[in-house]
Design a protein around this motif. Sequence first.
Motif, PDB file in Angstrom:
ATOM      1  N   ILE A 175      -5.131  -0.225  -4.835  1.00 11.92           N
ATOM      2  CA  ILE A 175      -5.526   0.131  -3.476  1.00 11.92           C
ATOM      3  C   ILE A 175      -4.366  -0.313  -2.594  1.00 11.92           C
ATOM      4  O   ILE A 175      -3.874  -1.429  -2.731  1.00 11.92           O
ATOM      5  CB  ILE A 175      -6.827  -0.573  -3.044  1.00 11.92           C
ATOM      6  CG1 ILE A 175      -8.006  -0.071  -3.884  1.00 11.92           C
ATOM      7  CG2 ILE A 175      -7.087  -0.347  -1.555  1.00 11.92           C
ATOM      8  CD1 ILE A 175      -9.315  -0.786  -3.591  1.00 11.92           C
ATOM      9  N   VAL A 176      -3.934   0.557  -1.684  1.00  8.96           N
ATOM     10  CA  VAL A 176      -2.763   0.264  -0.861  1.00  8.96           C
ATOM     11  C   VAL A 176      -3.130   0.317   0.618  1.00  8.96           C
ATOM     12  O   VAL A 176      -3.789   1.246   1.068  1.00  8.96           O
ATOM     13  CB  VAL A 176      -1.632   1.279  -1.146  1.00  8.96           C
ATOM     14  CG1 VAL A 176      -0.429   1.013  -0.267  1.00  8.96           C
ATOM     15  CG2 VAL A 176      -1.248   1.257  -2.614  1.00  8.96           C
ATOM     16  N   CYS A 177      -2.676  -0.681   1.378  1.00  2.00           N
ATOM     17  CA  CYS A 177      -2.779  -0.670   2.832  1.00  2.00           C
ATOM     18  C   CYS A 177      -1.332  -0.638   3.344  1.00  2.00           C
ATOM     19  O   CYS A 177      -0.663  -1.678   3.406  1.00  2.00           O
ATOM     20  CB  CYS A 177      -3.508  -1.900   3.347  1.00  2.00           C
ATOM     21  SG  CYS A 177      -3.633  -1.945   5.156  1.00  2.00           S
ATOM     22  N   LEU A 178      -0.850   0.550   3.670  1.00  2.00           N
ATOM     23  CA  LEU A 178       0.553   0.690   4.090  1.00  2.00           C
ATOM     24  C   LEU A 178       0.879  -0.050   5.382  1.00  2.00           C
ATOM     25  O   LEU A 178       1.924  -0.693   5.465  1.00  2.00           O
ATOM     26  CB  LEU A 178       0.925   2.162   4.211  1.00  2.00           C
ATOM     27  CG  LEU A 178       1.171   2.873   2.888  1.00  2.00           C
ATOM     28  CD1 LEU A 178       1.469   4.353   3.130  1.00  2.00           C
ATOM     29  CD2 LEU A 178       2.296   2.231   2.123  1.00  2.00           C
ATOM     30  N   PRO A 179       0.024   0.023   6.423  1.00  3.16           N
ATOM     31  CA  PRO A 179       0.383  -0.682   7.654  1.00  3.16           C
ATOM     32  C   PRO A 179       0.615  -2.182   7.456  1.00  3.16           C
ATOM     33  O   PRO A 179       1.464  -2.773   8.090  1.00  3.16           O
ATOM     34  CB  PRO A 179      -0.810  -0.425   8.576  1.00  3.16           C
ATOM     35  CG  PRO A 179      -1.408   0.841   8.081  1.00  3.16           C
ATOM     36  CD  PRO A 179      -1.209   0.803   6.590  1.00  3.16           C
ATOM     37  N   HIS A 180      -0.151  -2.799   6.544  1.00  2.00           N
ATOM     38  CA  HIS A 180       0.001  -4.239   6.303  1.00  2.00           C
ATOM     39  C   HIS A 180       0.885  -4.553   5.101  1.00  2.00           C
ATOM     40  O   HIS A 180       1.067  -5.717   4.754  1.00  2.00           O
ATOM     41  CB  HIS A 180      -1.370  -4.886   6.107  1.00  2.00           C
ATOM     42  CG  HIS A 180      -2.192  -4.907   7.349  1.00  2.00           C
ATOM     43  ND1 HIS A 180      -3.561  -4.949   7.337  1.00  2.00           N
ATOM     44  CD2 HIS A 180      -1.861  -4.871   8.661  1.00  2.00           C
ATOM     45  CE1 HIS A 180      -4.040  -4.951   8.566  1.00  2.00           C
ATOM     46  NE2 HIS A 180      -3.005  -4.900   9.386  1.00  2.00           N
ATOM     47  N   LYS A 181       1.414  -3.503   4.435  1.00  2.00           N
ATOM     48  CA  LYS A 181       2.266  -3.672   3.251  1.00  2.00           C
ATOM     49  C   LYS A 181       1.562  -4.497   2.187  1.00  2.00           C
ATOM     50  O   LYS A 181       2.146  -5.375   1.551  1.00  2.00           O
ATOM     51  CB  LYS A 181       3.611  -4.296   3.634  1.00  2.00           C
ATOM     52  CG  LYS A 181       4.389  -3.442   4.601  1.00  2.00           C
ATOM     53  CD  LYS A 181       5.680  -4.099   5.004  1.00  2.00           C
ATOM     54  CE  LYS A 181       6.379  -3.254   6.057  1.00  2.00           C
ATOM     55  NZ  LYS A 181       7.518  -3.909   6.620  1.00  2.00           N
ATOM     56  N   LEU A 182       0.281  -4.200   1.983  1.00  2.00           N
ATOM     57  CA  LEU A 182      -0.557  -4.949   1.055  1.00  2.00           C
ATOM     58  C   LEU A 182      -1.021  -4.030  -0.070  1.00  2.00           C
ATOM     59  O   LEU A 182      -1.407  -2.891   0.177  1.00  2.00           O
ATOM     60  CB  LEU A 182      -1.779  -5.499   1.805  1.00  2.00           C
ATOM     61  CG  LEU A 182      -2.748  -6.297   0.963  1.00  2.00           C
ATOM     62  CD1 LEU A 182      -3.008  -7.638   1.624  1.00  2.00           C
ATOM     63  CD2 LEU A 182      -4.054  -5.559   0.823  1.00  2.00           C
TER      64      LEU A 182
END
Length: 148
Positions: A98-105
Amino acid sequence: MKADKIFISILILIGLGLSAVIYFPRATGSGSRVEVRINGTAVTSYPLSSDRTETISCPDGGSNTLEIIDGAARMKEADCPDNVCVGMHRISKPGETIVCLPHKLVLAIVQAESDAGSPGPDASSSRPDAGSSGSNGNFSVPDAITGR
Protein backbone atom coordinates in the motif's frame (compact mmCIF):
# COMPACT_ATOMS: atom_id res chain seq x y z
CA MET A 1 -7.89 -39.40 -31.32
CA LYS A 2 -8.78 -40.33 -27.73
CA ALA A 3 -5.11 -40.16 -26.74
CA ASP A 4 -4.95 -36.59 -28.08
CA LYS A 5 -7.88 -35.54 -25.90
CA ILE A 6 -6.28 -37.07 -22.81
CA PHE A 7 -2.96 -35.37 -23.59
CA ILE A 8 -4.65 -31.98 -24.06
CA SER A 9 -6.62 -32.46 -20.83
CA ILE A 10 -3.42 -33.21 -18.93
CA LEU A 11 -1.74 -30.11 -20.38
CA ILE A 12 -4.71 -27.97 -19.35
CA LEU A 13 -4.59 -29.34 -15.78
CA ILE A 14 -0.85 -28.68 -15.56
CA GLY A 15 -1.41 -25.14 -16.85
CA LEU A 16 -4.13 -24.51 -14.26
CA GLY A 17 -1.88 -25.85 -11.50
CA LEU A 18 1.00 -23.59 -12.53
CA SER A 19 -1.35 -20.62 -12.76
CA ALA A 20 -2.53 -21.27 -9.21
CA VAL A 21 1.06 -21.33 -7.94
CA ILE A 22 1.89 -18.07 -9.73
CA TYR A 23 -1.26 -16.11 -8.93
CA PHE A 24 -1.83 -17.41 -5.42
CA PRO A 25 1.53 -17.20 -3.63
CA ARG A 26 2.04 -18.99 -0.36
CA ALA A 27 -0.48 -18.19 2.31
CA THR A 28 0.27 -15.78 5.10
CA GLY A 29 2.31 -17.57 7.74
CA SER A 30 3.07 -16.74 11.32
CA GLY A 31 6.28 -15.06 10.13
CA SER A 32 4.60 -12.54 7.81
CA ARG A 33 4.99 -8.92 8.82
CA VAL A 34 3.96 -5.53 7.52
CA GLU A 35 7.04 -3.38 7.01
CA VAL A 36 6.71 0.41 7.20
CA ARG A 37 9.01 2.36 4.86
CA ILE A 38 9.34 6.13 4.74
CA ASN A 39 11.40 7.74 1.97
CA GLY A 40 12.50 4.23 0.95
CA THR A 41 13.94 3.38 4.37
CA ALA A 42 12.46 0.62 6.52
CA VAL A 43 11.37 2.25 9.76
CA THR A 44 9.65 -0.57 11.63
CA SER A 45 7.56 -3.67 11.11
CA TYR A 46 4.67 -5.37 12.85
CA PRO A 47 3.56 -9.02 12.79
CA LEU A 48 0.32 -9.80 11.00
CA SER A 49 -0.42 -12.36 13.70
CA SER A 50 -1.62 -9.79 16.25
CA ASP A 51 -4.34 -7.18 15.77
CA ARG A 52 -3.25 -3.59 16.35
CA THR A 53 -3.66 0.01 15.22
CA GLU A 54 -0.61 2.26 14.84
CA THR A 55 -0.39 5.95 13.98
CA ILE A 56 2.62 6.69 11.80
CA SER A 57 4.00 10.24 11.95
CA CYS A 58 5.68 11.22 8.69
CA PRO A 59 8.59 13.67 8.28
CA ASP A 60 6.40 16.14 6.39
CA GLY A 61 4.18 16.56 9.46
CA GLY A 62 1.42 14.29 8.17
CA SER A 63 0.22 11.04 9.64
CA ASN A 64 -1.27 7.73 8.54
CA THR A 65 -3.05 5.10 10.62
CA LEU A 66 -2.15 1.47 9.98
CA GLU A 67 -4.64 -1.19 11.07
CA ILE A 68 -3.86 -4.91 11.30
CA ILE A 69 -6.87 -7.17 11.76
CA ASP A 70 -7.22 -10.92 11.16
CA GLY A 71 -3.81 -11.26 9.50
CA ALA A 72 -4.28 -8.40 7.01
CA ALA A 73 -3.12 -4.78 7.01
CA ARG A 74 -4.81 -1.68 5.64
CA MET A 75 -4.40 2.07 5.79
CA LYS A 76 -7.30 3.07 8.03
CA GLU A 77 -6.79 6.86 7.91
CA ALA A 78 -4.48 9.42 6.32
CA ASP A 79 -4.35 13.20 6.37
CA CYS A 80 -2.98 13.44 2.83
CA PRO A 81 -5.06 15.37 0.28
CA ASP A 82 -6.09 12.46 -1.97
CA ASN A 83 -6.58 9.51 0.47
CA VAL A 84 -5.85 7.00 -2.30
CA CYS A 85 -4.00 4.81 0.21
CA VAL A 86 -7.10 4.58 2.41
CA GLY A 87 -9.10 3.22 -0.52
CA MET A 88 -6.59 0.47 -1.33
CA HIS A 89 -7.46 -3.14 -0.50
CA ARG A 90 -6.20 -5.01 2.57
CA ILE A 91 -2.84 -6.72 2.11
CA SER A 92 -1.71 -10.02 3.63
CA LYS A 93 0.59 -11.84 1.18
CA PRO A 94 4.34 -11.30 0.76
CA GLY A 95 5.01 -8.74 -1.98
CA GLU A 96 1.73 -6.83 -1.61
CA THR A 97 2.00 -3.09 -0.87
CA ILE A 98 0.00 0.00 0.00
CA VAL A 99 1.53 3.34 -1.01
CA CYS A 100 0.86 6.87 0.24
CA LEU A 101 2.72 9.05 -2.27
CA PRO A 102 2.15 12.43 -0.57
CA HIS A 103 3.78 11.14 2.64
CA LYS A 104 6.34 8.92 0.82
CA LEU A 105 5.14 6.00 2.93
CA VAL A 106 4.93 2.35 1.85
CA LEU A 107 3.42 -0.59 3.71
CA ALA A 108 4.80 -3.88 2.40
CA ILE A 109 4.12 -7.46 3.46
CA VAL A 110 7.37 -9.34 3.99
CA GLN A 111 8.10 -12.90 5.05
CA ALA A 112 10.37 -13.10 8.08
CA GLU A 113 13.53 -15.14 7.45
CA SER A 114 12.97 -17.19 10.60
CA ASP A 115 10.78 -16.76 13.61
CA ALA A 116 13.75 -17.29 15.94
CA GLY A 117 15.79 -14.46 14.46
CA SER A 118 13.03 -11.99 13.77
CA PRO A 119 12.44 -9.05 16.08
CA GLY A 120 9.39 -8.92 18.29
CA PRO A 121 6.23 -6.92 17.68
CA ASP A 122 7.83 -3.68 18.83
CA ALA A 123 10.92 -3.91 16.65
CA SER A 124 11.06 -0.12 16.55
CA SER A 125 12.34 0.05 20.11
CA SER A 126 15.28 -2.27 19.44
CA ARG A 127 16.45 -0.79 16.13
CA PRO A 128 18.55 2.36 16.27
CA ASP A 129 17.17 3.58 12.92
CA ALA A 130 13.53 3.01 13.77
CA GLY A 131 12.61 6.14 15.69
CA SER A 132 11.06 6.35 19.11
CA SER A 133 7.84 4.58 19.94
CA GLY A 134 5.42 6.03 22.45
CA SER A 135 2.99 4.11 24.63
CA ASN A 136 0.13 4.91 22.25
CA GLY A 137 1.94 3.41 19.24
CA ASN A 138 2.95 6.71 17.64
CA PHE A 139 6.49 7.04 16.39
CA SER A 140 8.46 9.71 14.66
CA VAL A 141 11.29 9.38 12.21
CA PRO A 142 14.64 10.74 13.40
CA ASP A 143 16.56 13.22 11.25
CA ALA A 144 19.26 10.61 10.51
CA ILE A 145 16.79 8.63 8.42
CA THR A 146 15.10 11.40 6.53
CA GLY A 147 18.21 13.47 5.98
CA ARG A 148 16.43 16.55 7.27
